[in-house]
Design a protein around this motif. Structure first.
Motif, PDB file in Angstrom:
ATOM      1  N   LEU A   1      15.935   0.978  -2.653  1.00 61.98           N
ATOM      2  CA  LEU A   1      14.945   1.852  -2.008  1.00 61.98           C
ATOM      3  C   LEU A   1      13.550   1.578  -2.557  1.00 61.98           C
ATOM      4  N   SER A   2      13.455   1.383  -3.875  1.00 61.24           N
ATOM      5  CA  SER A   2      12.154   1.146  -4.500  1.00 61.24           C
ATOM      6  C   SER A   2      11.508  -0.129  -3.972  1.00 61.24           C
ATOM      7  N   ILE A   3      12.296  -1.173  -3.843  1.00 62.34           N
ATOM      8  CA  ILE A   3      11.715  -2.447  -3.412  1.00 62.34           C
ATOM      9  C   ILE A   3      11.333  -2.393  -1.939  1.00 62.34           C
ATOM     10  N   GLY A   4      12.075  -1.632  -1.129  1.00 61.53           N
ATOM     11  CA  GLY A   4      11.681  -1.466   0.269  1.00 61.53           C
ATOM     12  C   GLY A   4      10.354  -0.748   0.387  1.00 61.53           C
ATOM     13  N   ILE A   5      10.156   0.312  -0.431  1.00 59.81           N
ATOM     14  CA  ILE A   5       8.879   1.040  -0.415  1.00 59.81           C
ATOM     15  C   ILE A   5       7.747   0.144  -0.913  1.00 59.81           C
ATOM     16  N   ALA A   6       8.027  -0.646  -1.966  1.00 57.71           N
ATOM     17  CA  ALA A   6       6.992  -1.528  -2.523  1.00 57.71           C
ATOM     18  C   ALA A   6       6.532  -2.542  -1.489  1.00 57.71           C
ATOM     19  N   ARG A   7       7.464  -3.089  -0.716  1.00 56.56           N
ATOM     20  CA  ARG A   7       7.080  -4.075   0.292  1.00 56.56           C
ATOM     21  C   ARG A   7       6.294  -3.406   1.420  1.00 56.56           C
ATOM     22  N   THR A   8       6.657  -2.173   1.752  1.00 58.64           N
ATOM     23  CA  THR A   8       5.881  -1.448   2.758  1.00 58.64           C
ATOM     24  C   THR A   8       4.450  -1.222   2.270  1.00 58.64           C
ATOM     25  N   ILE A   9       4.318  -0.877   1.000  1.00 61.77           N
ATOM     26  CA  ILE A   9       2.978  -0.661   0.433  1.00 61.77           C
ATOM     27  C   ILE A   9       2.181  -1.958   0.427  1.00 61.77           C
ATOM     28  N   LEU A  10       2.835  -3.057   0.103  1.00 64.45           N
ATOM     29  CA  LEU A  10       2.133  -4.348   0.132  1.00 64.45           C
ATOM     30  C   LEU A  10       1.601  -4.634   1.523  1.00 64.45           C
ATOM     31  N   ALA A  11       2.419  -4.393   2.548  1.00 61.78           N
ATOM     32  CA  ALA A  11       1.959  -4.625   3.918  1.00 61.78           C
ATOM     33  C   ALA A  11       0.785  -3.714   4.250  1.00 61.78           C
ATOM     34  N   VAL A  12       0.871  -2.424   3.821  1.00 58.41           N
ATOM     35  CA  VAL A  12      -0.225  -1.475   4.076  1.00 58.41           C
ATOM     36  C   VAL A  12      -1.486  -1.908   3.343  1.00 58.41           C
ATOM     37  N   VAL A  13      -1.337  -2.353   2.078  1.00 55.71           N
ATOM     38  CA  VAL A  13      -2.504  -2.813   1.315  1.00 55.71           C
ATOM     39  C   VAL A  13      -3.151  -4.009   2.012  1.00 55.71           C
ATOM     40  N   GLY A  14      -2.315  -4.934   2.512  1.00 53.90           N
ATOM     41  CA  GLY A  14      -2.875  -6.081   3.212  1.00 53.90           C
ATOM     42  C   GLY A  14      -3.655  -5.670   4.440  1.00 53.90           C
ATOM     43  N   LEU A  15      -3.070  -4.788   5.253  1.00 54.42           N
ATOM     44  CA  LEU A  15      -3.765  -4.314   6.452  1.00 54.42           C
ATOM     45  C   LEU A  15      -4.995  -3.492   6.082  1.00 54.42           C
ATOM     46  N   PHE A  16      -4.849  -2.625   5.077  1.00 52.82           N
ATOM     47  CA  PHE A  16      -5.990  -1.824   4.616  1.00 52.82           C
ATOM     48  C   PHE A  16      -7.111  -2.718   4.120  1.00 52.82           C
ATOM     49  N   GLY A  17      -6.744  -3.779   3.397  1.00 50.03           N
ATOM     50  CA  GLY A  17      -7.760  -4.690   2.893  1.00 50.03           C
ATOM     51  C   GLY A  17      -8.511  -5.376   4.015  1.00 50.03           C
TER      52      GLY A  17
ATOM     53  N   THR B   1      -4.485 -14.089   0.980  1.00 48.77           N
ATOM     54  CA  THR B   1      -3.507 -13.084   0.553  1.00 48.77           C
ATOM     55  C   THR B   1      -2.694 -12.581   1.732  1.00 48.77           C
ATOM     56  N   VAL B   2      -3.368 -12.288   2.839  1.00 50.45           N
ATOM     57  CA  VAL B   2      -2.659 -11.821   4.036  1.00 50.45           C
ATOM     58  C   VAL B   2      -1.738 -12.913   4.568  1.00 50.45           C
ATOM     59  N   ALA B   3      -2.203 -14.160   4.542  1.00 44.81           N
ATOM     60  CA  ALA B   3      -1.351 -15.269   4.982  1.00 44.81           C
ATOM     61  C   ALA B   3      -0.101 -15.370   4.102  1.00 44.81           C
ATOM     62  N   TRP B   4      -0.288 -15.126   2.800  1.00 41.02           N
ATOM     63  CA  TRP B   4       0.878 -15.143   1.901  1.00 41.02           C
ATOM     64  C   TRP B   4       1.835 -14.002   2.232  1.00 41.02           C
ATOM     65  N   LEU B   5       1.315 -12.840   2.563  1.00 43.35           N
ATOM     66  CA  LEU B   5       2.173 -11.721   2.936  1.00 43.35           C
ATOM     67  C   LEU B   5       2.987 -12.047   4.189  1.00 43.35           C
TER      68      LEU B   5
END
Length: 971
Positions: free
Chosen positions: A303-319, A344-348
């Motif tokens: 569950l933690s890693i799923g949330i972390a990946r969601t946050i990474l996607a949000v951070v990328g879009l937010f950025g 960074t977004v390309a890496w995501l």
């Protein structure tokens, strides 16, 4: 009676029920054949997973070689457990026992899942085979690895007791290939860890020095990436001896840390808190949530890693949104981070494609790790660049002295400083490492250094330094040998200049020492190869003639030690070469050279001067009786049978000998006299020894006349070109032709190429002969193009000699040809043999690459009978492979009739895989053509279609555009 019938019915019903129940657990297994020469095989699709029943599984094995199906039951290794099972059946259809590794990776990022990923862990507890010994587990920190051995013809069903529900991936590796696969990532991983560690430490130091907010943010992100790499590469488990479950937690923690620190860096770098106080409150709330996420990873890692990946996607879009908005408004920090954030977004996006299974190759996981390190570098560079721009970091100008010091470090040279007043030598500490000594042993008086120099170089070393001190000017640049700790010597180039004191005297000599050991070794090796034979290591003809010339001078001046010269020619070696192949023939030559070398004394010289010819300069014996006895010893030594497999080869030689008579004569003429005596011995039937006599020169006159005739024929273009058609078996049409030279002598009639081509090689006319072949082939090809319309892919092949391939003049000739007939280049196919390439691989690679760059197509002739055939297919740019007639013609006289079909099939399949075309030579019968057709060989030439014909006859064939049938010869 009724009761008995009822019993039978019940019995039949019970048997049927048992059979049905057994059949439910006896699904047919797909048998996987183990290839012999494949490094890795993916068995994932062939796995069958089954649920356990009361801690055991029942199954029917795959049928063995005799079709027998066995019913077996396997118990769980631990009582009271009910594990899941996986089954697979493998078979060894080869003739040799195969050792393989079954590898079930603990974790693979590609395809592991996005929001509910498989975080890995132990996959297989134990493997039970249907026959043989239980596979042995091999220690491996990244996978469950088991060693299996499968006998020839055996079919084995492997029952795997699983740790979890399934085995996502299972591979079968050849042990050496698996080691190479694992080692191939070691350097890359080490480099990434080194760079990541340096970045983390450097950015931390920048924070300590400057204390600005963006540096601790990027430093924390760098440490999070380093922690992720340690987890991903399996090192964290080794360092802290973590269990598979703890590794799952570590992986979830690492990804949560990356999401947390990346958001923190973006917020701090963009200085968002200055825009509104609420932004600061929001950032604190998000920071607390992310910290809670890292705690959650210890309890619910998936569950933690799923949330972390969601946050990474949000951070990328937010950025993207925030950076884009601020950059449009001219905010300098946002403008500077735009390129980095795009990467960074390309890496995501790339990471998403990997974990979702869109990209699943072997380097995908390493590419994700490498991309993370790249992002750290770019974000760190952006922070430092901004710090420079704002004046946060200042670096002074590099002085000239510092620049010179940096240049010295970059050059890799060692400092040499001799303080004359104190008589003390100081050198770089790295020199002590190179020599394997302690640094203290290299410091001290110059006399101590003189003792380290090779005895033969000490006088030069002492004289060079003394001259500098006396002249008070100049410089030294000379090579010396210096002893190392193990007693060996390394070559160093000393470059020093004197430094004058205030009184005008030399106070010190300062300079550098450069290690030139490899350079000297390469030069010595080239010098050795220039005068020695590459196969036997014996002196070649040039070195022999040099030593013979010196021996002749000593004989004339000292009136003693008259040299005797022997020339040895192996009888029937050409036929032997065709019968057993080039590799075996080379082994025969090597054996003969060793036998002859054992008869030599220190003053004598044995040389290999031609393919099957050896020469001896004998100065250790003077009496005619002993010289004759020595010749007989050589003849008997050669006649001793040579073991070749289960057979023995009987070799004989013709030996010519001449004894120098102290009359003025050149080394070439003396060797020529020995050759004339050898030719007379061959004329007398071979396997004999003949001394040079005056009437023997008649042979030389005849041979010399033929040399002159050949030279005249080349100059006056009396040689004729014939062309043997090459047929495309796909449509039966004429696809090309091979250019062959013919010589019709005015007096002797037709002389075969087997006679005049070796004559051209001996007389130095082979390069001119090759030039004639190229010119006449181009002229004939031009004539065909003017006379008729050539098929689109029609080509003409011509052979290059070893001398042409070893001489760069060939490139000039080809450039001249292109300037005159540029449109012919794509229709010309240049053939070289493996033995020609082997003579000088580096030179051949250079010449062939240059020819390929000009547009010529290349063919490897006589493929399969050379030194190391397969290595040439990827090392050199060949377009065609030619199978020699010894494989095409299945005759017992070749000695390989039982292996020809597998060899040809392997060659043709290999050529297809490498996108090469295959031409088979020497097809003489319809059976041979049909055999080549069945093997899907595209191009064939030989008497089954046509003998070599003239240029006009090729035009007739092209105009008719007729399909040549078997045994239809063009008269």
């Amino acid at each position: 009676m009724r009761f008995e019938r009822l019993q039978r019915a019940i019995l039949v019903l019970v048997v049927q029920i048992m059979f049905a129940a057994a059949s439910a657990n006896a699904w047919a297994l797909e048998t996987v054949a183990i290839p012999e020469n494949v490094g890795a095989l993916d068995l994932s699709a062939a796995l069958e997973h089954r649920d356990g029943s009361d801690g055991r599984v029942q199954l029917s094995t795959a049928p063995d070689a005799e079709g027998i199906v066995r019913r077996i039951e396997v118990q769980a290794t631990e009582q009271g457990t009910n594990p899941n099972w996986a089954l697979i059946a493998i078979t060894n259809q080869n003739d040799v026992q195969l050792e393989r590794l079954l590898v079930a990776p603990h974790f693979r990022l590609p395809g592991s899942g996005v929001f509910s990923p498989d975080l890995g862990g132990k996959r297989i507890n134990v493997i039970t085979p249907s026959q043989g010994f239980r596979p042995e587990r091999i220690d491996d920190r990244e996978a469950d690895v088991f060693s299996i051995t499968v006998d020839p013809g055996a079919t084995v069903t492997l029952i795997m007791e699983l740790e979890g529900a399934i085995v996502p991936e299972l591979y079968m590796w050849e042990p050496a290939a698996y080691r190479d696969y694992v080692n191939s990532f070691t350097l890359f991983r080490g480099t990434l860890l080194g760079i990541s560690s340096l970045l983390a430490v450097f950015l931390t130091i920048m924070f300590v020095v400057k204390g600005r907010g963006m540096f601790p943010a990027i430093a924390m992100f760098a440490w999070a990436v380093l922690f992720y790499l340690l987890v991903d590469f399996g090192l964290i488990g080794i360092i802290f001896e973590l269990s598979p479950d703890q590794l799952r937690t570590s992986r979830a923690t690492a990804e949560a840390a990356i999401a947390t620190t990346l958001f923190g860096y973006l917020f701090i770098y963009l200085n968002l808190h200055r825009w509104h106080l609420r932004f600061m409150h929001l950032a604190l709330a998000i920071g607390v949530a992310l910290a809670a996420l890292m705690v959650l990873s210890f309890f619910l890692p998936v569950l933690s890693i799923g949330i972390a990946r969601t946050i990474l996607a949000v951070v990328g879009l937010f950025g993207i949104l925030v950076v884009g908005f601020l950059a449009i408004r001219g905010y300098d920090r946002a403008i500077m981070i735009v390129p980095t954030w795009i990467i960074t977004v390309a890496w995501l996006v790339f990471a998403y494609m990997v974990v979702s299974g869109g990209i699943s190759n072997d380097i995908a996981q390493s590419a994700v790790a490498g991309g993370l390190v790249l992002i750290v570098m770019l974000l760190g560079f952006t922070a430092i660049q901004h710090a420079f721009t704002d004046g946060q970091v200042s670096v002074g100008q590099v002085t000239d002295v510092e620049r010179q010091a940096l240049a010295l470090i970059g050059s890799g040279d060692f400092v040499f400083d001799w303080n004359i007043d104190r008589d003390r030598v100081t050198v770089s500490e790295s020199l002590a490492v190179r020599l394997g000594e302690s640094n203290e042993h290299l410091q001290g008086a110059i006399k101590g250094w003189l003792d380290r120099v090779h005895p033969e170089d000490r006088d030069r070393f002492r004289t060079a330094l003394d001259t500098l001190v006396e002249l008070k000017r100049g410089k030294v640049s000379s090579d010396f040998r210096i002893i190392t700790h193990d007693g060996s010597y390394r070559n160093f180039r000393l470059r020093v200049k004197p430094v004058l004191g205030s009184n005008g005297d030399v106070t010190r000599c300062v300079g550098t020492l450069q290690d030139v050991t490899d350079e000297r070794s390469a030069r010595d090796r080239l010098m050795h190869d220039a005068v020695h034979d590459s196969l036997s290591g014996l002196p070649n003809k040039q070195l022999l003639l040099d030593r013979l010339a010196r021996a002749l001078v000593r004989s004339r001046e000292e009136k003693e030690n008259k040299p005797a010269v022997f020339l040895i020619d192996i009888d029937g070696f050409t036929n032997l070469d065709e019968r057993i192949g080039n590799v075996a023939a080379d082994s025969v030559l090597l054996a003969i050279s060793r036998r002859l070398a054992r008869l030599m004394r220190p003053l004598d010289t044995l040389a290999r001067i031609n393919g099957d010819q050896f020469a001896v300069v004998l100065v250790s014996e003077q009496s005619a009786t002993k010289i004759a006895s020595f010749a007989e010893q050589m003849r008997k030594s050669i006649r001793e049978p040579i073991k070749f497999g289960s057979d023995e080869l009987s070799i004989s030689a013709s030996i010519g000998v001449t004894i120098y008579d102290n009359k003025p004569n050149s080394s070439d003429n003396v060797l020529r006299n020995a050759e004339l005596a050898m030719m007379y011995a061959k004329r007398m039937g071979g396997d004999r020894i003949e001394a040079y006599r005056a009437n023997t020169s008649e042979l030389g006159v005849s041979q010399s006349t033929l040399d002159v005739d050949l030279e005249r024929a080349i100059d006056q273009r009396e040689l004729q070109m014939h062309f043997q058609p090459i047929i495309d078996l796909a449509n039966g049409e004429l696809a090309g032709a091979e250019a062959l030279m013919r010589w019709n002598h005015p007096n002797r009639g037709a002389i075969s190429p087997e006679e005049f081509i070796p004559l051209a090689e001996r007389s130095g006319l082979i390069e001119r002969l090759g030039q004639v072949v190229i010119e006449q082939t181009a002229i004939q090809l031009r004539s065909w193009m003017n006379a008729t319309e050539l098929p689109e892919k029609f080509f003409v092949s011509l052979n290059l000699s070893a001398q042409q391939l070893g001489n760069e003049n060939l490139l000039n000739e080809m450039r001249t040809l292109i300037s005159a007939h540029g449109e012919l280049v794509e229709r010309m196919l240049l053939e070289v043999t493996e033995s020609q390439v082997m003579a000088s691989p580096e030179q051949s690679a250079y010449i062939l690459d240059a020819l390929k760059g000009m547009g010529f197509r290349l063919a490897l002739d006589d493929f399969g009978v050379g030194h190391s055939s397969l290595s040439y297919l990827h090392r050199f740019p060949f377009d065609f492979v030619k199978i020699p007639s010894t494989f095409v013609q299945m005759e017992e006289r070749h000695g390989i009739s039982q292996t020809q079909m597998p060899i040809m099939r392997a060659v043709i399949n290999l050529a297809k895989e490498l996108d090469m075309k295959v031409i088979a030579e020497g097809a003489e019968t319809p059976e041979e053509v049909e055999r080549l057709k069945s093997l899907e060989c595209r191009y064939v030439q030989g008497f089954a279609f046509s003998k070599p014909v003239t240029g006009p006859e090729i035009v007739q064939l092209l105009k008719r555009n007729s399909k040549l049938s078997f045994i239809t010869k063009v008269e």
